[in-house]
Write an enzyme that holds these catalytic residues in place. Structure first.
Site, short mmCIF file in Angstrom:
data_model
loop_
_atom_site.label_atom_id
_atom_site.label_comp_id
_atom_site.label_asym_id
_atom_site.label_seq_id
_atom_site.Cartn_x
_atom_site.Cartn_y
_atom_site.Cartn_z
N ASP A 252 46.84 29.85 40.71
CA ASP A 252 46.08 30.37 41.65
C ASP A 252 46.40 29.96 42.98
OD1 ASP A 252 43.98 31.25 43.43
OD2 ASP A 252 42.71 31.84 41.54
N LEU B 267 44.47 30.45 45.78
CA LEU B 267 43.28 30.06 46.32
C LEU B 267 43.12 30.78 47.59
CD1 LEU B 267 43.35 26.19 45.74
CD2 LEU B 267 42.08 27.88 44.48
N PHE C 202 44.47 37.92 36.24
CA PHE C 202 43.51 38.46 37.12
C PHE C 202 43.88 38.39 38.85
CE2 PHE C 202 40.87 35.93 33.98
CZ PHE C 202 40.09 37.00 33.94
N LYS D 282 41.41 42.40 45.95
CA LYS D 282 40.43 43.19 45.63
C LYS D 282 39.42 44.10 46.58
CE LYS D 282 36.51 39.94 44.55
NZ LYS D 282 35.48 39.91 44.03
N SER E 61 40.58 48.31 36.04
CA SER E 61 39.51 48.73 36.80
C SER E 61 39.11 50.25 36.28
CB SER E 61 39.65 48.47 38.01
OG SER E 61 38.66 49.25 38.81
N TYR F 4 44.01 49.87 46.79
CA TYR F 4 43.59 49.03 45.82
C TYR F 4 43.66 49.76 44.37
CZ TYR F 4 40.55 46.42 42.73
OH TYR F 4 40.14 45.80 41.43
N LYS G 155 45.97 49.32 40.86
CA LYS G 155 45.86 49.34 39.49
C LYS G 155 46.63 50.47 38.45
CE LYS G 155 43.16 45.73 40.08
NZ LYS G 155 43.49 44.29 39.40
N PHE H 159 24.29 52.73 50.88
CA PHE H 159 25.12 53.65 51.44
C PHE H 159 24.72 55.14 50.73
CE2 PHE H 159 28.24 49.96 51.87
CZ PHE H 159 27.73 49.55 52.96
P1 NAD Z 1 38.70 37.17 42.97
O1 NAD Z 1 39.27 37.36 44.48
O2 NAD Z 1 37.38 36.03 43.06
O3 NAD Z 1 39.80 36.38 42.04
C1 NAD Z 1 41.12 36.84 42.39
C2 NAD Z 1 41.99 35.58 42.38
O4 NAD Z 1 43.26 35.72 42.57
C3 NAD Z 1 41.47 34.55 43.36
O5 NAD Z 1 41.08 33.27 43.00
C4 NAD Z 1 42.61 34.47 44.39
O6 NAD Z 1 42.70 33.38 45.13
C5 NAD Z 1 43.71 34.68 43.41
N1 NAD Z 1 44.86 35.42 44.04
C6 NAD Z 1 45.04 36.54 44.73
N2 NAD Z 1 46.11 36.79 45.12
C7 NAD Z 1 46.93 35.70 44.49
C8 NAD Z 1 48.28 35.71 44.27
N3 NAD Z 1 49.35 36.30 45.03
N4 NAD Z 1 48.96 34.53 43.62
C9 NAD Z 1 48.05 33.81 43.02
N5 NAD Z 1 46.76 34.25 42.95
C10 NAD Z 1 46.06 34.91 43.71
O7 NAD Z 1 38.47 38.58 42.22
P2 NAD Z 1 37.57 38.81 40.83
O8 NAD Z 1 36.64 39.63 41.24
O9 NAD Z 1 37.38 37.68 40.04
O10 NAD Z 1 38.66 39.99 40.44
C11 NAD Z 1 39.46 39.30 39.23
C12 NAD Z 1 40.58 40.72 39.00
O11 NAD Z 1 39.67 41.55 38.56
C13 NAD Z 1 41.36 41.27 40.12
O12 NAD Z 1 42.52 41.63 39.65
C14 NAD Z 1 40.63 42.24 40.46
O13 NAD Z 1 41.39 43.42 41.00
C15 NAD Z 1 39.79 42.91 38.87
N6 NAD Z 1 38.66 43.57 39.13
C16 NAD Z 1 37.68 43.26 39.82
C17 NAD Z 1 36.32 43.88 39.86
C18 NAD Z 1 35.15 43.30 40.40
O14 NAD Z 1 34.28 43.98 40.53
N7 NAD Z 1 35.18 42.06 40.91
C19 NAD Z 1 36.33 45.17 39.20
C20 NAD Z 1 37.55 45.42 38.42
C21 NAD Z 1 38.52 44.93 38.36
N1 UDP Z 2 26.57 49.77 47.97
C1 UDP Z 2 25.59 49.78 48.90
N2 UDP Z 2 25.49 48.89 49.95
C2 UDP Z 2 26.21 47.89 50.02
C3 UDP Z 2 27.45 47.65 49.02
C4 UDP Z 2 27.44 48.63 48.25
O1 UDP Z 2 24.66 50.62 48.64
O2 UDP Z 2 26.16 46.73 50.99
C5 UDP Z 2 26.81 50.81 46.85
C6 UDP Z 2 28.10 51.52 46.90
O3 UDP Z 2 27.90 52.52 47.78
C7 UDP Z 2 28.11 51.73 45.51
C8 UDP Z 2 27.44 50.61 44.58
O4 UDP Z 2 26.42 50.07 45.61
O5 UDP Z 2 27.45 53.14 45.21
C9 UDP Z 2 28.57 49.67 44.00
O6 UDP Z 2 29.17 49.26 45.06
P1 UDP Z 2 30.35 48.10 44.85
O7 UDP Z 2 31.10 47.86 46.02
O8 UDP Z 2 29.64 46.70 44.47
O9 UDP Z 2 31.00 48.52 43.74
P2 UDP Z 2 32.12 49.77 43.44
O10 UDP Z 2 32.20 50.37 44.84
O11 UDP Z 2 33.58 49.12 43.19
O12 UDP Z 2 31.66 50.80 42.24
#
Ligand code: NAD
Ligand code: UDP
Length: 341
Positions: A31, A33, A80, A84, A124, A149, A153, A218
């Site tokens: 990572d 970080l 991961f 994001k 995602s 973003y 994916k 929103f």
């Molecule tokens: P996060 O930002 O907490 O974790 C991502 C990690 O990757 C971080 O620790 C960051 O330091 C590291 N990182 C980023 N770019 C890097 C690089 N170039 N090299 C090495 N490390 C790097 O995010 P998260 O919520 O834990 O998400 C993890 C994964 O899941 C991501 O790929 C994200 O797109 C995907 N995802 C997240 C969600 C969500 O709602 N959190 C939903 C769908 C998909």
């Molecule tokens: N949302 C909101 N207020 C906020 C953040 C999010 O009303 O401060 C709403 C947003 O419009 C969406 C839902 O909450 O309908 C989930 O948003 P989030 O960003 O958590 O996830 P995603 O958009 O990726 O589904």
């Protein structure tokens, strides 16, 4: 078996590392970080009593990645690492394509060079885009997400499909997450966004703890039951266990090659107003909010058809909304400044 976890210090990564250790996998975290703190992994080590090997590095740095593959005998990679933030991705798209697409290609090249073929990718629900009807099911065609973003994916899923067509050893799994929320039940690890949270639950939690004045909802004029958007929220520990289930599935299916996608969600849509009510109930406190204009790019409602993961991975989202809320609160109230103590 040793598993390389890129981005393992982040929100979903750290919870997954914990689940992997509890299921007797050995873990190496790689990572940069850029969006996380090493403290998450210190806490995972304390919670599990097990060691996490940590290497600080960027996935775009192929030399450093190669050293990791030379140093350790890696059986599988869970990927991961990515940027994001949906809104930010429209402002700096090149950074998103560099990190998320080019970075993944670097990782896949180094894996190929080292004869490592098992790969689990953090995809995602956004890959379904606007075109598909809900609930989303894996047989649908990839859509056109509204943000760079989301596009990153879709691009990586395409890369994986093309790689599988060209390399008969490749064994890929794309896990399409819906909306992960919550924290480990200990309250020791959780989501620690930098700056103003983009996502709903971290924002609600920061209002509850007094760091922000009020939540902006929103839009309340969507064609949904109460006018606010609906999403399929799942507990991050269920999601973490989904990765263990996917790894177990790969290990059970020795003859599998190709790429399989699985939705990880509960199968239920929950509105923003319902989330606020559930959080208020869990913590017995009022969350001040105002209704604001719609956020660009938001879809009215989507949720998963999770039957494929239920049946093939033998995985179910088990924790309910109340647990998601109370675990979020345990983490937020005992760590008001996240890992910064
Ligand atoms: P996060 O930002 O907490 O974790 C991502 C990690 O990757 C971080 O620790 C960051 O330091 C590291 N990182 C980023 N770019 C890097 C690089 N170039 N090299 C090495 N490390 C790097 O995010 P998260 O919520 O834990 O998400 C993890 C994964 O899941 C991501 O790929 C994200 O797109 C995907 N995802 C997240 C969600 C969500 O709602 N959190 C939903 C769908 C998909
Ligand atoms: N949302 C909101 N207020 C906020 C953040 C999010 O009303 O401060 C709403 C947003 O419009 C969406 C839902 O909450 O309908 C989930 O948003 P989030 O960003 O958590 O996830 P995603 O958009 O990726 O589904």
């Amino acid at each position: 078996m040793k598993v390389l976890v890129t981005g393992g210090a982040g929100y979903i990564g750290s919870h997954t590392v914990l689940s992997l250790l509890e299921n007797n996998y050995e873990v190496i975290v790689y990572d940069s970080l850029v969006n996380s703190s090493i403290e998450s992994l210190n806490r995972v080590e304390k919670l599990t009593g097990k060691k996490v090997e940590f290497i600080e590095g960027d996935i775009c740095d192929k030399d450093k990645l190669s050293e990791v593959f030379e140093q350790f005998t890696i059986g599988a990679v869970i990927h991961f690492a990515a940027l994001k933030a949906v809104g930010e991705s429209a402002k700096i798209p090149l950074s998103y394509y560099q990190n998320n697409v080019y970075g993944t290609v670097c990782l896949l090249e180094v894996m190929e060079h080292n004869n490592v073929h098992d790969f689990i990718f953090s995809s995602s629900a956004t890959v379904y885009g606007e075109e598909n009807d809900v609930p989303y099911v894996e047989t649908m065609k990839l859509g056109t997400p509204s943000s760079p973003y989301g596009a990153s994916k879709v691009m990586v899923e395409r890369v994986l499909n093309d790689l599988a067509l060209s390399d008969s050893n490749f064994r890929g799994v794309s896990l399409r997450y819906f909306n992960p929320i919550g924290a480990h039940e200990s309250g020791q690890i959780g989501e620690d966004p930098k700056g103003i949270p983009n996502n709903l639950l971290p924002y609600v939690a920061q209002v509850a703890v007094g760091k922000r004045e009020k939540l902006s909802i929103f839009g309340d004029d969507y064609p949904t039951q109460d006018g606010s958007c609906e999403r399929d929220y799942l507990h991050v520990m269920d999601l973490a266990q989904g990765h263990v289930a996917a790894l177990d599935w790969l290990n059970r299916h020795n003859d599998f090659t190709g790429v399989e996608a699985f939705n990880l969600g509960t199968g239920n849509g929950v509105s923003v107003f319902a989330i606020v009510k559930a959080f208020e109930k869990a913590i017995d406190k009022t969350i001040p909010f105002e209704v604001s204009p719609r956020r660009a790019g938001d879809l009215p409602a989507f949720w998963a058809n999770a039957t494929k993961a239920n049946e093939q991975l033998n995985w179910h989202a088990e924790r309910n909304l109340t647990q998601m809320m109370s675990d979020t609160w345990r983490w937020q109230s005992s760590n008001p400044n996240g890992y910064l103590a």
